[in-house]
Design a protein around this motif. Structure first.
Motif, short mmCIF file in Angstrom:
data_model
loop_
_atom_site.label_atom_id
_atom_site.label_comp_id
_atom_site.label_asym_id
_atom_site.label_seq_id
_atom_site.Cartn_x
_atom_site.Cartn_y
_atom_site.Cartn_z
N LEU A 199 0.83 -1.21 0.00
CA LEU A 199 0.00 0.00 0.00
C LEU A 199 0.87 1.26 0.00
CD1 LEU A 199 -2.74 -1.16 2.53
CD2 LEU A 199 -3.09 -0.68 0.09
N LEU A 200 1.97 1.23 0.74
CA LEU A 200 2.88 2.37 0.74
C LEU A 200 3.51 2.55 -0.64
CD1 LEU A 200 4.63 1.92 4.21
CD2 LEU A 200 2.96 3.67 3.58
N TYR A 201 3.83 1.44 -1.29
CA TYR A 201 4.37 1.53 -2.65
C TYR A 201 3.34 2.14 -3.59
CZ TYR A 201 6.19 0.23 -7.23
OH TYR A 201 6.64 0.27 -8.53
N THR A 202 2.08 1.74 -3.44
CA THR A 202 1.01 2.30 -4.26
C THR A 202 0.92 3.80 -4.08
OG1 THR A 202 -0.24 0.23 -4.00
CG2 THR A 202 -1.45 2.16 -4.77
N LEU A 203 0.97 4.25 -2.84
CA LEU A 203 0.93 5.69 -2.57
C LEU A 203 2.15 6.39 -3.17
CD1 LEU A 203 -0.22 5.57 1.16
CD2 LEU A 203 -1.51 6.58 -0.73
N ALA A 204 3.32 5.82 -2.95
CA ALA A 204 4.55 6.46 -3.43
C ALA A 204 4.58 6.53 -4.95
CB ALA A 204 5.77 5.68 -2.91
N PHE A 205 4.19 5.46 -5.61
CA PHE A 205 4.20 5.46 -7.07
C PHE A 205 3.28 6.54 -7.63
CE2 PHE A 205 2.80 4.41 -11.28
CZ PHE A 205 3.90 3.84 -11.91
N ILE A 263 2.62 -6.64 -5.85
CA ILE A 263 1.24 -6.44 -5.40
C ILE A 263 0.84 -4.97 -5.57
CG2 ILE A 263 -0.32 -6.53 -3.41
CD1 ILE A 263 1.32 -8.90 -2.39
N GLY A 264 1.75 -4.07 -5.20
CA GLY A 264 1.48 -2.64 -5.36
C GLY A 264 1.27 -2.25 -6.81
N THR A 265 1.97 -2.92 -7.74
CA THR A 265 1.78 -2.64 -9.16
C THR A 265 0.35 -2.98 -9.59
OG1 THR A 265 4.12 -3.00 -9.66
CG2 THR A 265 2.57 -3.23 -11.48
N LEU A 266 -0.20 -4.06 -9.04
CA LEU A 266 -1.61 -4.39 -9.31
C LEU A 266 -2.52 -3.30 -8.74
CD1 LEU A 266 -1.67 -8.23 -8.57
CD2 LEU A 266 -1.69 -7.11 -10.80
N PHE A 267 -2.19 -2.82 -7.53
CA PHE A 267 -2.99 -1.77 -6.91
C PHE A 267 -2.92 -0.46 -7.71
CE2 PHE A 267 -2.40 -3.65 -2.36
CZ PHE A 267 -3.27 -4.68 -2.69
N VAL A 268 -1.82 -0.25 -8.42
CA VAL A 268 -1.62 0.99 -9.18
C VAL A 268 -2.57 1.07 -10.38
CG1 VAL A 268 0.01 2.09 -10.78
CG2 VAL A 268 0.73 1.53 -8.45
N ILE A 269 -2.95 -0.08 -10.94
CA ILE A 269 -3.71 -0.11 -12.18
C ILE A 269 -4.99 0.73 -12.12
CG2 ILE A 269 -5.04 -1.61 -13.73
CD1 ILE A 269 -2.85 -3.72 -13.34
N PRO A 270 -5.82 0.64 -11.06
CA PRO A 270 -7.03 1.48 -11.03
C PRO A 270 -6.74 2.98 -11.05
CG PRO A 270 -7.17 -0.27 -9.39
CD PRO A 270 -5.77 -0.28 -9.91
N ALA A 317 -5.59 5.84 3.18
CA ALA A 317 -4.84 6.84 2.43
C ALA A 317 -4.84 6.50 0.94
CB ALA A 317 -3.40 6.93 2.96
N ALA A 318 -4.66 5.21 0.61
CA ALA A 318 -4.67 4.80 -0.80
C ALA A 318 -6.04 5.02 -1.43
CB ALA A 318 -4.26 3.33 -0.92
N ILE A 319 -7.11 4.71 -0.69
CA ILE A 319 -8.47 4.91 -1.21
C ILE A 319 -8.73 6.41 -1.42
CG2 ILE A 319 -10.92 4.74 -0.65
CD1 ILE A 319 -10.26 2.10 0.79
N ALA A 320 -8.32 7.24 -0.46
CA ALA A 320 -8.51 8.68 -0.59
C ALA A 320 -7.78 9.22 -1.81
CB ALA A 320 -8.03 9.39 0.68
#
Length: 297
Positions: A47-53, A220-227, A278-281
């Motif tokens: 999740l932190l990677y998703t936010l950072a990316f 996993i974060g790369t998958l989260f980044v897609i949306p 934080a990621a959802i926001a």
């Protein structure tokens, strides 16, 4: 030739480093216990990677837009995963390189911070590490792409400076070497996030810790980044995050065995709810505020 060198440095390089670790003499102290695998760490880090990316990508696009907004004759619009502009000005091509420059500077500042052990809180320090990772490893591949394609962002900036093919190739080679150097430089602060000395006491333990804290969360974060990136061409939605994430993770995984003096100086990562919210926001901001476009004129 440049594509071959890229493959050698980003793929064959980590493989050879990992192979060297297999045959390296074992100088680590014996450890009686083995730390447990923590899926909480994996999810929080992802999740932190998703936010950072996504924050890094926003910085890139913002600093592609701001210089154009300050230039007479250019009217840019910022989106969640891109930007456009109307009008014409000779500086427009130059300003296609300011986004990569901005992310590199943010990444460098965060790299200096994490190397100094800042911030102290484990979750915030891992976030700063991911910001360093994304900032630098999002900017450096663009130099390589720019040397290959004049239509890319950095390629347009190179064309503005009328760089020769030799100069472009030299810049690309330096960027490739820098990708490996940055990745290996992040290893020590990444291992310092461990909250148990056993997690970094042996070569296999350090490799396992990097797999748990960096490599698997990156995928996993790369998958989260897609949306965050949709709707856009499939190539841009998936390939760009992989270009940013995979080379650094491979270098860190293959080089973890080398850090024999790693010291555990972290704390357990438990902030799943906070990082998820934080990621959802951020996703809501991207899709409902930035996706329609924000005009800078």
């Amino acid at each position: 030739m440049l594509l071959i060198v890229t493959a050698l440095i980003l793929l064959a390089g980590p493989a050879l480093l990992a192979l060297a670790g297999v045959f390296a003499p074992r100088a680590d102290a014996p450890v009686a216990t083995r730390t447990r695998w923590s899926w909480t760490t994996v999810i929080v880090s992802a999740l932190l990677y998703t936010l950072a990316f996504n924050l890094t990508f926003f910085v890139q696009e913002l600093f592609l837009v701001v210089p154009k907004a300050l230039t007479p004759g250019l009217q840019p619009t910022l989106f969640h995963n891109n930007h456009t502009w109307t009008g014409d000005h000779p500086l427009a091509r130059l300003f296609q390189g300011t986004g990569a420059l901005a992310t590199a500077l943010v990444g460098l500042a965060c790299l200096i911070a994490v190397r100094a052990g800042r911030p102290r809180a484990g979750t915030w320090r891992l976030f700063a590490l991911w910001m360093a990772y994304c900032g630098l490893l999002m900017a450096l591949p663009q130099v390589v792409i720019g040397a290959l394609s004049t239509g890319s962002d950095v390629g347009m900036a190179m064309a503005y400076f009328d760089l020769s093919p030799g100069a472009k190739t030299a810049a690309a080679l330096l960027a490739l070497i820098a990708i490996a150097a940055v990745s290996l430089t992040l290893l020590r602060p990444a291992l310092a996030l461990a909250d148990d000395a056993a997690a970094v006491a042996t070569a296999s333990a350090r490799t396992r810790f990097i797999l748990q804290t960096i490599v698997l969360p990156m995928f996993i974060g790369t998958l989260f980044v897609i949306p965050f990136r949709m709707p856009r061409e499939a190539l841009e939605v998936v390939l760009l995050p992989l270009i940013v994430g995979v080379p650094g993770a491979l270098w860190m995984l293959s080089g973890a065995w080398r850090i024999r003096d790693a010291r555990a100086n972290g704390e357990p990562l438990r902030a799943i709810v906070a990082t998820l919210l934080a990621a959802i926001a951020l996703l809501l901001v991207f899709q409902f505020v930035l996706r329609p476009g924000v005009a800078f004129y």
